[in-house]
Design a protein around this motif. Sequence first.
Motif, PDB file in Angstrom:
ATOM      1  N   HIS A  60      -4.843   7.072   6.396  1.00  0.00           N
ATOM      2  CA  HIS A  60      -5.436   8.465   6.027  1.00  0.00           C
ATOM      3  C   HIS A  60      -7.069   8.195   5.973  1.00  0.00           C
ATOM      4  O   HIS A  60      -7.701   9.316   5.974  1.00  0.00           O
ATOM      5  N   SER A  89      -7.797   8.942  -2.886  1.00  0.00           N
ATOM      6  CA  SER A  89      -8.440  10.046  -1.761  1.00  0.00           C
ATOM      7  C   SER A  89      -7.063  10.328  -0.900  1.00  0.00           C
ATOM      8  O   SER A  89      -6.941  11.643  -0.959  1.00  0.00           O
ATOM      9  N   ALA A  92       2.460   0.696   4.354  1.00  0.00           N
ATOM     10  CA  ALA A  92       1.444  -0.306   3.615  1.00  0.00           C
ATOM     11  C   ALA A  92       1.984  -0.510   2.207  1.00  0.00           C
ATOM     12  O   ALA A  92       2.672   0.101   1.735  1.00  0.00           O
TER      13      ALA A  92
HETATM   14  C1  LIG Z   1      -7.449   2.613   1.078  1.00  0.00           C
HETATM   15  C2  LIG Z   1      -5.727   2.933   0.948  1.00  0.00           C
HETATM   16  C3  LIG Z   1      -5.239   3.484  -0.126  1.00  0.00           C
HETATM   17  C4  LIG Z   1      -5.964   3.807  -1.656  1.00  0.00           C
HETATM   18  O1  LIG Z   1      -7.049   4.567  -1.321  1.00  0.00           O
HETATM   19  P1  LIG Z   1      -7.086   5.958  -2.069  1.00  0.00           P
HETATM   20  O2  LIG Z   1      -8.427   6.304  -2.018  1.00  0.00           O
HETATM   21  O3  LIG Z   1      -6.605   5.908  -3.381  1.00  0.00           O
HETATM   22  O4  LIG Z   1      -6.067   6.772  -1.217  1.00  0.00           O
HETATM   23  C5  LIG Z   1      -3.877   3.764  -0.077  1.00  0.00           C
HETATM   24  N1  LIG Z   1      -3.151   3.666   0.981  1.00  0.00           N
HETATM   25  C6  LIG Z   1      -3.636   2.928   1.935  1.00  0.00           C
HETATM   26  C7  LIG Z   1      -2.924   2.614   3.215  1.00  0.00           C
HETATM   27  C8  LIG Z   1      -5.113   2.597   1.895  1.00  0.00           C
HETATM   28  O5  LIG Z   1      -5.434   2.045   3.177  1.00  0.00           O
END
Ligand SMILES: *Cc1c(COP(=O)(O)O)cnc(C)c1O
Length: 397
Positions: free
Chosen positions: A93, A243, A356
């Motif tokens: 994302h 995020s 992931a």
């Molecule tokens: C970086 C990442 C996250 C964690 O970041 P958030 O800002 O909490 O979303 C989660 N999943 C993936 C696949 C990521 O690369």
Amino acid sequence: MIEEATQYHVNEKGYYGRFGGAFVPEMLYPNVEELRKNYLQIIAEPSFQTEFQALLRDYVGRPTPLFFASRLSEKYGTQIYLKREDLCHTGAHKVNNTIGQILVAKRLNKQRIVAETGAGQHGVATATVCALMGMECIVYMGELDIERQASNVARMKMLGAEVRAATCGSKTLKDATNEAMRHWINNPVDTHYIIGSVVGPHPYPDMVARFQSVISEEIRWQLREKTGRENPDYVIACVGGGSNAAGAFYHFLDEPSVRLIALEAAGKGLTSGHSAATTALGKPGVLHGSRTILMQTDDGQITEPYSISAGLDYPGIGPLHAYLFDSGRGEFYSATDEEAVQAAFELAQLEGIIPALETAHALAHLSRLGARAHEVVVINLSGRGDKDLATYMKYIQ
Ligand SMILES: *Cc1c(COP(=O)(O)O)cnc(C)c1O
């Protein structure tokens, strides 16, 4: 992206309840202030929206599918849908945000982008959009992380970015962030700083949440198409900075019937001393420009976080999440390394999708959720597992 004023959105002063704000050194104030004054207006411009939407469609590959996971659903006796952010260009994302921010940077007449990165995922997403837009890109990364994440360093370099080592402190993400901020202070006129999550001083948490909110915007119409209703019973997402969770929750924040469930990384266990479960272990404090919940010692020193997944290895959470936790609107749980790896193998073998490691923490909650047969559960599949294969291989006999 219409202006919304509810208790779960940031107020004019940049706060979610008692969390948020902009605690920045005086030298950084003009940069943050320029952004704060302009971001809402820029995002609302029709020409911005046209360009943003076109890139999300043709470059990122949106809308990402909402997939009914039938075998997983059968196993847990409920209706499980997966929001496929793993199918975004670059595999997660994060690119939704970097696309949005580079378009903001262009409209502020910036020529150079600076970013921090931990494991390198945000660095790659930033280097990608800089190549796309022909902008100079400098990524600060802890010296230790540069050693541990050689393939992402290679990706960034291949994309034309300059990777600079942060050699202070623990030589990890926290130190890279400090270096990136220092760089921004010294180059205020021509540089924009792209933060990688819903963290940092106001307006970053709100701006990043808005760019990621496309996730829940799509979930709503996709769910209506598939089930006849817009609101699921549960939305589940993992939280590092927060995020992907903010994006998945955004359009459901004011729908009390939708339970918002956030999964943090318990690492080797909550009491093991090797964890990143911020809400379980942390308390209020200020880090990287905002007041939020942080893992810290009694005298306020930030504790080094640990998780098997590099993306959840952050000692805090964004201020929106601190507020969702504090107010009870969000439900926060954690999953251990072991539970996450198990959940990743389960998804791989039931649905043919390798997630992931970060995402696997959200999946791990299914076994404890207790959702009923008619209920609808949406899990935000934040990224794909290719990058984590070396870790997964240790669990394959
Ligand atoms: C970086 C990442 C996250 C964690 O970041 P958030 O800002 O909490 O979303 C989660 N999943 C993936 C696949 C990521 O690369």
